[in-house]
Design a protein around this motif. Structure first.
Motif, PDB file in Angstrom:
ATOM      1  N   TYR A  29      81.376   1.794  73.219  1.00  0.00           N
ATOM      2  CA  TYR A  29      82.821   1.571  73.120  1.00  0.00           C
ATOM      3  C   TYR A  29      83.469   2.894  72.730  1.00  0.00           C
ATOM      4  O   TYR A  29      82.949   3.600  71.858  1.00  0.00           O
ATOM      5  N   GLY A  30      84.601   3.240  73.307  1.00  0.00           N
ATOM      6  CA  GLY A  30      85.221   4.497  72.894  1.00  0.00           C
ATOM      7  C   GLY A  30      86.329   4.960  73.798  1.00  0.00           C
ATOM      8  O   GLY A  30      86.930   4.166  74.539  1.00  0.00           O
ATOM      9  N   ALA A  63      82.582  -1.965  67.910  1.00  0.00           N
ATOM     10  CA  ALA A  63      81.174  -1.613  67.720  1.00  0.00           C
ATOM     11  C   ALA A  63      80.634  -2.247  66.435  1.00  0.00           C
ATOM     12  O   ALA A  63      79.523  -2.779  66.410  1.00  0.00           O
ATOM     13  N   GLY A  64      81.427  -2.213  65.369  1.00  0.00           N
ATOM     14  CA  GLY A  64      80.991  -2.807  64.096  1.00  0.00           C
ATOM     15  C   GLY A  64      80.768  -4.303  64.232  1.00  0.00           C
ATOM     16  O   GLY A  64      79.768  -4.854  63.741  1.00  0.00           O
ATOM     17  N   PRO A  73      72.782  -1.994  66.268  1.00  0.00           N
ATOM     18  CA  PRO A  73      74.008  -1.223  66.025  1.00  0.00           C
ATOM     19  C   PRO A  73      74.915  -1.185  67.248  1.00  0.00           C
ATOM     20  O   PRO A  73      74.443  -0.963  68.358  1.00  0.00           O
ATOM     21  N   GLY A  74      76.210  -1.428  67.019  1.00  0.00           N
ATOM     22  CA  GLY A  74      77.186  -1.184  68.072  1.00  0.00           C
ATOM     23  C   GLY A  74      77.435   0.319  68.097  1.00  0.00           C
ATOM     24  O   GLY A  74      77.376   0.973  67.055  1.00  0.00           O
ATOM     25  N   VAL A  75      77.703   0.872  69.275  1.00  0.00           N
ATOM     26  CA  VAL A  75      77.868   2.323  69.388  1.00  0.00           C
ATOM     27  C   VAL A  75      79.279   2.662  69.856  1.00  0.00           C
ATOM     28  O   VAL A  75      79.779   2.081  70.831  1.00  0.00           O
ATOM     29  N   CYS A  76      79.906   3.584  69.137  1.00  0.00           N
ATOM     30  CA  CYS A  76      81.244   4.049  69.493  1.00  0.00           C
ATOM     31  C   CYS A  76      81.176   5.551  69.753  1.00  0.00           C
ATOM     32  O   CYS A  76      80.513   6.277  69.005  1.00  0.00           O
ATOM     33  N   LEU A  77      81.826   6.002  70.815  1.00  0.00           N
ATOM     34  CA  LEU A  77      81.812   7.428  71.174  1.00  0.00           C
ATOM     35  C   LEU A  77      83.234   7.962  71.178  1.00  0.00           C
ATOM     36  O   LEU A  77      84.118   7.387  71.837  1.00  0.00           O
ATOM     37  N   THR A  78      83.443   9.062  70.454  1.00  0.00           N
ATOM     38  CA  THR A  78      84.796   9.621  70.370  1.00  0.00           C
ATOM     39  C   THR A  78      84.794  11.117  70.695  1.00  0.00           C
ATOM     40  O   THR A  78      83.756  11.769  70.688  1.00  0.00           O
ATOM     41  N   THR A  79      86.001  11.612  70.906  1.00  0.00           N
ATOM     42  CA  THR A  79      86.218  13.044  71.086  1.00  0.00           C
ATOM     43  C   THR A  79      86.411  13.663  69.688  1.00  0.00           C
ATOM     44  O   THR A  79      86.567  12.929  68.705  1.00  0.00           O
TER      45      THR A  79
END
Ligand code: OXT
Ligand code: ADP
Ligand code: MG
Length: 569
Positions: A29-30, A63-64, A73-79
């Motif tokens: 997610y992100g 993600a949480g 674990p939920g995974v979040c990707l950010t800049t």
């Protein structure tokens, strides 16, 4: 031929993607942007699922919640920098609630960042993250990716779960390495969530205390729901005949209409009980920190099951700590309690009397008639309760003040992990992220009951729901403000009061702008019909529930935490 053309190379994207897959990660997610856009494209190309949001906090909330519901674990990707900081709010919330998630963020180059030379989106993200997550690691070299991802996953899910931050340094993201060496490094971790067995002496101490209790109580928290030990917990409750009180997100672990559920007698059982078995709950503000009025000003004998040793004695002395994972502790306790007589009939009878009285008092208020457009919390939520009772597998997301407290009281839950709310922090802004995370991992419809203020924190994600065609129905409990919509400005001039919003707002139009279904519900019957239609059709839907602007009280049921002016100059 030079060496470079002979040796097959892999890049950092490959190593990251393979490592995530090796650790069982399916969804990320992100929000894309420099330097991770191509990474996301590659993730999709390699079969990973990507959920692109409109604000990173909501992606991190998703993600949480995915972590809470699945135990992975939920995974979040950010800049970098601003994107990272937005995501960090969700990671901090996951840590506070004990939910496993991983926040991955691209970062500016170490060389410029460490000399503070002003790189694009420069920030010392690792140190910014550290106080708000369970652990923060930086990956500086491509060859470290497999071990770093495994370490992040293991840290997030073992012990008390929480968020882990992984800093994807620019140097690492631009790296390559020989494919053969890379393959040798990739691995699948063994047993990332090991059992933690309780000490037999601690089990005996706990069992003896419970056997001697006259008015025992089992307190179930969201740790108990997270543990996925549903059948054993149910068996413990039913075999002992002890009443249970669910914390809000533990509602449904056993059905709210279970004969031993003491939820509607909360203010009777907490002061009256003598021995309390706490299963996966903290004695924090939500439980009056284990003392004071909430508990009848008497120190109870507590048995506390928790995976984190430091949680024991955090607020009051714990007579029988039981440190271990809930599944193992409950199994051991059941064994030790075999043959114990059922809880005292007079204690159970007293509770049943209060439960019935509370329900009888509440029932007529749920059916009261109000003019169109002037619903209150009771009749609107009463109508919703009857619809949701027909669809027990629907996940209910809930935030607000009055919208939160009334829904928790009125809407029954029948299955575990079907209620997600403002949680330990009592925050607004979990809503749409939670809806999306829950819809993705359960594949079942989600209904959100949102205060109109609460909704505003993540409302733009209605576009995300429509884009991914998720079966989510959002109900905005529109009373025109925070707590109420009819407060006037105390200064007497024309500006709105601090708690009011534009009157008569039509939140349903927002989702229509993106192609979803909008409904303006003026009566409980219209609300019920629209919710049922949304559940059946699985179409992304937003219902603007028109409430009386006078409906609601300041801060809902926690008004006592407000600070009033001590002196007027
Ligand atoms: O036993 P008693 O008699 O006491 O009765 C209890 C039960 O026995 C009974 N009951 C039942 N009766 C009959 N039948 C049934 N089935 C039944 N079940 C129970 O009901 C009562 C109540 O039961 P409960 O809830 O179990 O008991 P109690 O005593 O309330 O429990 C105590 C608590 C503390 C455990 C409980 O109250 C609780 O969980 N509270 C959580 C509160 C919370 O988290 N609130 C949210 C924060 S408030 C505030 O901070 C807000 N902000 C600021 C802000 C935030 N939060 N975040 C961010 C990022 N920025 C700012 C804002 C902006 S709220 C807010 C927006 C509000 O406006 P909205 O428009 O969104 O919302 P509206 O208010 O709707 O306008
Ligand atoms: P609630 O808000 O419902 O009261 P909390 O989030 O405060 O619940 O508490 C949950 C507790 O459960 C935490 O102290 C956490 O360490 C514990 N916990 C979480 N998972 C497990 C598990 N599998 N085994 C034992 N304890 C757990
Ligand atoms: Mg409101």
């Amino acid at each position: 031929m030079s060496n470079e053309t002979e040796v097959e190379l892999v890049d950092a994207f490959y190593m990251l993607i393979e490592s995530l897959k090796n650790n069982g990660i399916e969804n990320v997610y992100g929000i894309p942007g420099i330097p991770v856009t191509a990474l996301i494209r590659s993730w999709q190309a390699e079969g990973g699922k990507w959920y692109g949001f409109r604000h990173e906090t909501n992606a991190a909330m998703a993600a949480g919640v995915a972590g809470y519901l699945t135990g992975k674990p939920g995974v979040c990707l950010t800049t970098p920098a601003p994107g990272f900081l937005n995501g960090l709010a969700g990671a901090a919330n996951a840590t506070t609630n004990g939910w496993p998630m991983i926040l991955l963020s691209g970062a500016a180059g170490r060389r410029n960042t460490d000399l503070q030379q002003g790189a694009f989106e420069e920030m010392d993200q690792l140190n910014a993250a550290r106080p708000h997550v369970k652990a923060a690691y930086r990956i500086n070299h491509i060859s470290d990716i497999p071990i770093a991802v495994a370490r992040a996953v293991r840290t997030a899910v073992s012990g008390r779960p929480g968020a882990v931050y992984l800093d994807l340094s620019h140097e690492m993201l631009t790296g390559t390495m020989p494919a053969a060496a890379a393959e040798a490094l990739l691995f699948t971790p063994v047993d990332p969530t090991p059992k933690q067995l309780p000490d037999p002496a601690a089990v005996k101490r706990a069992a003896d205390l419970l056997k001697g209790a006259k008015k025992p109580l089992i307190l179930l928290g969201k740790g108990a729901a997270y543990a996925q030990a549903d059948a054993d917990i149910k068996a413990l409750v039913e075999d002992t005949g002890i009443p249970f009180l669910p914390m809000s997100m533990a509602k449904g672990l056993l059905p709210d209409n279970h004969p031993q559920c003491a939820g509607p007698a909360r203010s009777y059982v907490l002061p009256e009980c003598d021995v309390v078995l706490i299963v996966g709950a903290r004695l924090n503000w939500l439980l009056g920190n284990g003392k004071g009025n909430t508990w009848g000003n008497q120190l109870k004998k507590f048995i506390q099951i928790d995976i984190l040793p430091q949680e024991i004695d955090s607020n009051v002395p714990i007579a029988a700590p039981l440190v271990g994972d809930i599944a193992s502790c409950i199994a051991a306790l059941r064994e030790a309690l075999k043959g114990m007589p059922k809880a005292d009939a007079a204690w159970m009878g007293g509770i049943a009397e209060r439960v019935n009285a509370s329900k009888e008092k509440l029932a007529p208020t749920l059916k009261v008639e109000t003019p169109p457009g002037m619903m209150n919390y009771r009749n609107s939520l009463g109508a919703l309760r009857d619809v949701l009772a027909k669809y027990p597998s629907v996940t209910l997301v809930n935030e607000g003040a009055n919208a939160l407290d009334n829904t928790r009281m009125i809407v029954d839950q029948y299955q575990p992990r079907k209620r997600i709310d403002s949680g330990t922090w009592g925050i607004m802004g979990i809503g749409m992220g939670a809806c999306i995370g829950a819809a993705v991992v359960t594949g079942e419809p989600v209904v959100a009951v949102e205060g109109d203020s609460a909704f505003g924190f993540s409302g733009m994600e209605v576009e995300t729901m429509v884009r991914y065609n998720l079966p989510i129905c959002v109900i905005v409990m529109n009373n025109g403000g925070i707590y109420k919509g009819n407060e006037t400005n105390a200064g007497g001039y024309d500006d709105p009061s601090p708690t009011s919003f534009a009157p008569g707002s039509r939140y349903d139009k927002m989702i229509e702008a993106f192609g979803g279904v909008g409904v303006n519900a003026q009566t409980p019957a219209e609300l019920a019909a629209a919710v049922e239609e949304a559940i059946k059709s699985r179409k992304p839907t937003l219902i603007n529930a028109c409430l009386d602007p006078d409906a609601g009280v300041e801060s809902g049921r926690i008004a006592g935490l407000n600070i009033e002016r001590k002196k007027k100059k």
